[in-house]
Design a protein around this motif. Structure first.
Motif, PDB file in Angstrom:
ATOM      1  N   LEU A   8       1.087  -1.132  -0.134  1.00 44.32           N
ATOM      2  CA  LEU A   8       0.080   0.238   0.126  1.00 44.32           C
ATOM      3  C   LEU A   8       0.829   1.081  -0.055  1.00 44.32           C
ATOM      4  O   LEU A   8       1.908   1.310   0.762  1.00 44.32           O
ATOM      5  CB  LEU A   8      -0.781  -0.047   1.273  1.00 44.32           C
ATOM      6  CG  LEU A   8      -1.871   1.085   1.424  1.00 44.32           C
ATOM      7  CD1 LEU A   8      -2.758   1.270   0.194  1.00 44.32           C
ATOM      8  CD2 LEU A   8      -2.537   1.152   2.885  1.00 44.32           C
ATOM      9  N   HIS A   9       0.858   2.042  -0.971  1.00 43.60           N
ATOM     10  CA  HIS A   9       1.506   3.136  -1.015  1.00 43.60           C
ATOM     11  C   HIS A   9       0.652   4.574  -0.964  1.00 43.60           C
ATOM     12  O   HIS A   9      -0.390   4.529  -1.416  1.00 43.60           O
ATOM     13  CB  HIS A   9       2.129   3.482  -2.561  1.00 43.60           C
ATOM     14  CG  HIS A   9       2.616   2.249  -3.118  1.00 43.60           C
ATOM     15  ND1 HIS A   9       3.988   1.966  -3.000  1.00 43.60           N
ATOM     16  CD2 HIS A   9       2.166   1.047  -3.637  1.00 43.60           C
ATOM     17  CE1 HIS A   9       4.432   0.758  -3.443  1.00 43.60           C
ATOM     18  NE2 HIS A   9       3.323   0.345  -3.843  1.00 43.60           N
ATOM     19  N   HIS A  10       1.149   5.437  -0.357  1.00 47.48           N
ATOM     20  CA  HIS A  10       0.544   6.816  -0.182  1.00 47.48           C
ATOM     21  C   HIS A  10       0.971   7.719  -1.132  1.00 47.48           C
ATOM     22  O   HIS A  10       2.072   7.886  -1.298  1.00 47.48           O
ATOM     23  CB  HIS A  10       0.650   7.392   1.149  1.00 47.48           C
ATOM     24  CG  HIS A  10      -0.270   8.723   1.522  1.00 47.48           C
ATOM     25  ND1 HIS A  10       0.239   9.770   1.699  1.00 47.48           N
ATOM     26  CD2 HIS A  10      -1.429   8.797   1.409  1.00 47.48           C
ATOM     27  CE1 HIS A  10      -0.705  10.789   1.753  1.00 47.48           C
ATOM     28  NE2 HIS A  10      -1.794  10.305   1.816  1.00 47.48           N
ATOM     29  N   GLU A  11       0.155   8.192  -2.241  1.00 47.43           N
ATOM     30  CA  GLU A  11       0.466   8.890  -3.451  1.00 47.43           C
ATOM     31  C   GLU A  11      -0.446  10.150  -3.700  1.00 47.43           C
ATOM     32  O   GLU A  11      -1.635   9.949  -4.244  1.00 47.43           O
ATOM     33  CB  GLU A  11       0.315   7.902  -4.700  1.00 47.43           C
ATOM     34  CG  GLU A  11       1.102   6.793  -4.486  1.00 47.43           C
ATOM     35  CD  GLU A  11       1.028   5.640  -5.932  1.00 47.43           C
ATOM     36  OE1 GLU A  11       0.193   6.029  -6.284  1.00 47.43           O
ATOM     37  OE2 GLU A  11       1.678   4.953  -5.785  1.00 47.43           O
ATOM     38  N   ASN A  12       0.130  11.380  -3.338  1.00 43.86           N
ATOM     39  CA  ASN A  12      -0.750  12.410  -3.423  1.00 43.86           C
ATOM     40  C   ASN A  12      -2.183  12.341  -3.345  1.00 43.86           C
ATOM     41  O   ASN A  12      -3.048  12.583  -4.038  1.00 43.86           O
ATOM     42  CB  ASN A  12      -0.543  13.022  -5.087  1.00 43.86           C
ATOM     43  CG  ASN A  12       0.802  12.888  -5.522  1.00 43.86           C
ATOM     44  OD1 ASN A  12       1.495  13.372  -4.959  1.00 43.86           O
ATOM     45  ND2 ASN A  12       1.228  12.587  -6.789  1.00 43.86           N
ATOM     46  N   GLN A  13      -2.402  12.360  -2.275  1.00 40.91           N
ATOM     47  CA  GLN A  13      -3.919  12.357  -1.570  1.00 40.91           C
ATOM     48  C   GLN A  13      -4.556  11.420  -1.950  1.00 40.91           C
ATOM     49  O   GLN A  13      -5.850  11.278  -1.640  1.00 40.91           O
ATOM     50  CB  GLN A  13      -4.479  13.816  -2.025  1.00 40.91           C
ATOM     51  CG  GLN A  13      -3.799  14.955  -1.476  1.00 40.91           C
ATOM     52  CD  GLN A  13      -3.730  15.354  -0.191  1.00 40.91           C
ATOM     53  OE1 GLN A  13      -4.358  15.036   0.461  1.00 40.91           O
ATOM     54  NE2 GLN A  13      -2.448  15.976  -0.026  1.00 40.91           N
ATOM     55  N   SER A  14      -4.026  10.125  -2.333  1.00 45.82           N
ATOM     56  CA  SER A  14      -4.561   8.929  -2.463  1.00 45.82           C
ATOM     57  C   SER A  14      -3.851   7.878  -2.211  1.00 45.82           C
ATOM     58  O   SER A  14      -2.626   7.918  -1.789  1.00 45.82           O
ATOM     59  CB  SER A  14      -5.090   9.034  -4.061  1.00 45.82           C
ATOM     60  OG  SER A  14      -4.100   8.976  -4.967  1.00 45.82           O
ATOM     61  N   PHE A  15      -4.096   6.401  -2.448  1.00 40.73           N
ATOM     62  CA  PHE A  15      -3.658   5.447  -2.173  1.00 40.73           C
ATOM     63  C   PHE A  15      -3.517   4.402  -3.281  1.00 40.73           C
ATOM     64  O   PHE A  15      -4.279   4.296  -4.034  1.00 40.73           O
ATOM     65  CB  PHE A  15      -3.916   4.728  -0.765  1.00 40.73           C
ATOM     66  CG  PHE A  15      -4.305   5.317   0.316  1.00 40.73           C
ATOM     67  CD1 PHE A  15      -3.049   5.524   1.270  1.00 40.73           C
ATOM     68  CD2 PHE A  15      -5.119   6.497   0.609  1.00 40.73           C
ATOM     69  CE1 PHE A  15      -3.072   6.101   2.284  1.00 40.73           C
ATOM     70  CE2 PHE A  15      -4.967   7.343   1.798  1.00 40.73           C
ATOM     71  CZ  PHE A  15      -3.970   7.190   2.672  1.00 40.73           C
ATOM     72  N   GLY A  16      -2.167   3.870  -3.366  1.00 38.79           N
ATOM     73  CA  GLY A  16      -2.220   2.929  -4.401  1.00 38.79           C
ATOM     74  C   GLY A  16      -1.711   1.441  -4.109  1.00 38.79           C
ATOM     75  O   GLY A  16      -1.235   1.455  -2.778  1.00 38.79           O
ATOM     76  N   VAL A  17      -1.915   0.423  -4.656  1.00 39.85           N
ATOM     77  CA  VAL A  17      -1.673  -0.907  -4.139  1.00 39.85           C
ATOM     78  C   VAL A  17      -1.260  -1.837  -5.491  1.00 39.85           C
ATOM     79  O   VAL A  17      -1.249  -1.218  -6.434  1.00 39.85           O
ATOM     80  CB  VAL A  17      -2.873  -1.692  -3.917  1.00 39.85           C
ATOM     81  CG1 VAL A  17      -2.525  -2.983  -3.500  1.00 39.85           C
ATOM     82  CG2 VAL A  17      -3.368  -1.121  -2.652  1.00 39.85           C
ATOM     83  N   SER A  18       0.037  -2.378  -5.190  1.00 37.59           N
ATOM     84  CA  SER A  18       0.658  -3.184  -6.149  1.00 37.59           C
ATOM     85  C   SER A  18       0.970  -4.476  -5.267  1.00 37.59           C
ATOM     86  O   SER A  18       0.847  -4.714  -4.132  1.00 37.59           O
ATOM     87  CB  SER A  18       2.151  -2.483  -6.374  1.00 37.59           C
ATOM     88  OG  SER A  18       2.920  -2.348  -5.466  1.00 37.59           O
ATOM     89  N   PHE A  19       1.221  -5.469  -6.253  1.00 43.55           N
ATOM     90  CA  PHE A  19       1.329  -6.892  -5.896  1.00 43.55           C
ATOM     91  C   PHE A  19       2.846  -7.325  -6.246  1.00 43.55           C
ATOM     92  O   PHE A  19       3.000  -7.733  -7.594  1.00 43.55           O
ATOM     93  CB  PHE A  19       0.338  -7.733  -6.090  1.00 43.55           C
ATOM     94  CG  PHE A  19      -0.982  -7.190  -5.993  1.00 43.55           C
ATOM     95  CD1 PHE A  19      -1.500  -7.517  -4.452  1.00 43.55           C
ATOM     96  CD2 PHE A  19      -1.747  -6.344  -6.551  1.00 43.55           C
ATOM     97  CE1 PHE A  19      -2.689  -7.110  -4.103  1.00 43.55           C
ATOM     98  CE2 PHE A  19      -2.935  -5.850  -6.296  1.00 43.55           C
ATOM     99  CZ  PHE A  19      -3.396  -6.301  -4.843  1.00 43.55           C
ATOM    100  N   GLY A  29      -7.327   3.685  -4.395  1.00 44.09           N
ATOM    101  CA  GLY A  29      -8.403   4.512  -3.705  1.00 44.09           C
ATOM    102  C   GLY A  29      -8.076   5.838  -3.123  1.00 44.09           C
ATOM    103  O   GLY A  29      -7.021   5.856  -2.935  1.00 44.09           O
ATOM    104  N   ALA A  30      -9.112   6.422  -2.808  1.00 46.54           N
ATOM    105  CA  ALA A  30      -8.933   7.775  -2.379  1.00 46.54           C
ATOM    106  C   ALA A  30      -8.652   7.636  -0.966  1.00 46.54           C
ATOM    107  O   ALA A  30      -8.126   8.574  -0.214  1.00 46.54           O
ATOM    108  CB  ALA A  30     -10.335   8.439  -2.430  1.00 46.54           C
ATOM    109  N   THR A  31      -8.989   6.548  -0.261  1.00 49.83           N
ATOM    110  CA  THR A  31      -8.726   6.407   1.169  1.00 49.83           C
ATOM    111  C   THR A  31      -7.661   5.020   1.198  1.00 49.83           C
ATOM    112  O   THR A  31      -7.872   4.026   0.416  1.00 49.83           O
ATOM    113  CB  THR A  31      -9.642   6.323   1.977  1.00 49.83           C
ATOM    114  OG1 THR A  31     -10.531   5.025   1.732  1.00 49.83           O
ATOM    115  CG2 THR A  31     -10.857   7.527   2.129  1.00 49.83           C
ATOM    116  N   GLU A  32      -7.294   4.840   2.501  1.00 47.66           N
ATOM    117  CA  GLU A  32      -6.661   3.312   2.771  1.00 47.66           C
ATOM    118  C   GLU A  32      -7.764   2.277   2.673  1.00 47.66           C
ATOM    119  O   GLU A  32      -7.442   1.409   2.111  1.00 47.66           O
ATOM    120  CB  GLU A  32      -5.864   3.383   4.219  1.00 47.66           C
ATOM    121  CG  GLU A  32      -4.871   4.078   4.254  1.00 47.66           C
ATOM    122  CD  GLU A  32      -4.124   3.937   5.768  1.00 47.66           C
ATOM    123  OE1 GLU A  32      -4.299   2.934   6.107  1.00 47.66           O
ATOM    124  OE2 GLU A  32      -3.773   4.981   6.063  1.00 47.66           O
TER     125      GLU A  32
END
Length: 139
Positions: A8-19, A29-32
């Motif tokens: 889980l990454h925090h990116e510019n006011q949103s959150f990204g997920v990679s595997f 997503g906009a939130t965790e």
């Protein structure tokens, strides 16, 4: 249900997920909470595509193996590791059910709008309802 690790990454006011073990499979997503909820869904969809295309599924690495991977080390500088769950598709089973005719028509219209078959639409609806029941903290 299978598991693998996601980041889980925090990116510019949103959150990204990679595997790490499923390159190219990403979501956000906009939130965790939204990103983590979507993670399992997107991973399951990705795995279903791999199976449909005849691709071999990767063997999920251990935490220790991931910690030794330079790419994962870099991703963890601003990310957090978590356990993601996914389903591996199994053989389809034909069933016979009865439903109100109007409901069947509504299902068919809705499925058609999103280019799904009736079976796929009902299976998705059943999965979502099951997730609600499994994750419902009140019951």
């Amino acid at each position: 249900m299978q598991t693998t690790y996601g980041i889980l990454h925090h990116e510019n006011q949103s959150f990204g997920v990679s595997f790490p073990d499923f390159p190219g499979c990403v979501t956000g997503g906009a939130t965790e909470e939204e990103a983590l909820r979507k993670a399992d869904e997107v991973l399951t969809f990705h795995v279903a595509g791999m199976v449909e295309d005849g691709e071999a599924l990767p063997i999920s690495r251990t935490l220790e193996d991931l910690r030794l991977d330079p790419d994962v080390q870099e991703a963890l500088v601003d990310g957090t590791i978590f356990v993601a769950r996914y389903d591996v598709p199994r053989k389809a089973v034909r069933i016979n059910i009865s439903m109100d005719e109007g409901l069947v028509e509504a299902v068919d219209r809705a499925a058609g709008r999103i280019n799904q078959s009736r079976s796929a639409f009902l299976a998705d609806a059943a999965r979502r309802r099951l997730e609600e029941l499994v994750f419902d903290k009140t019951g």
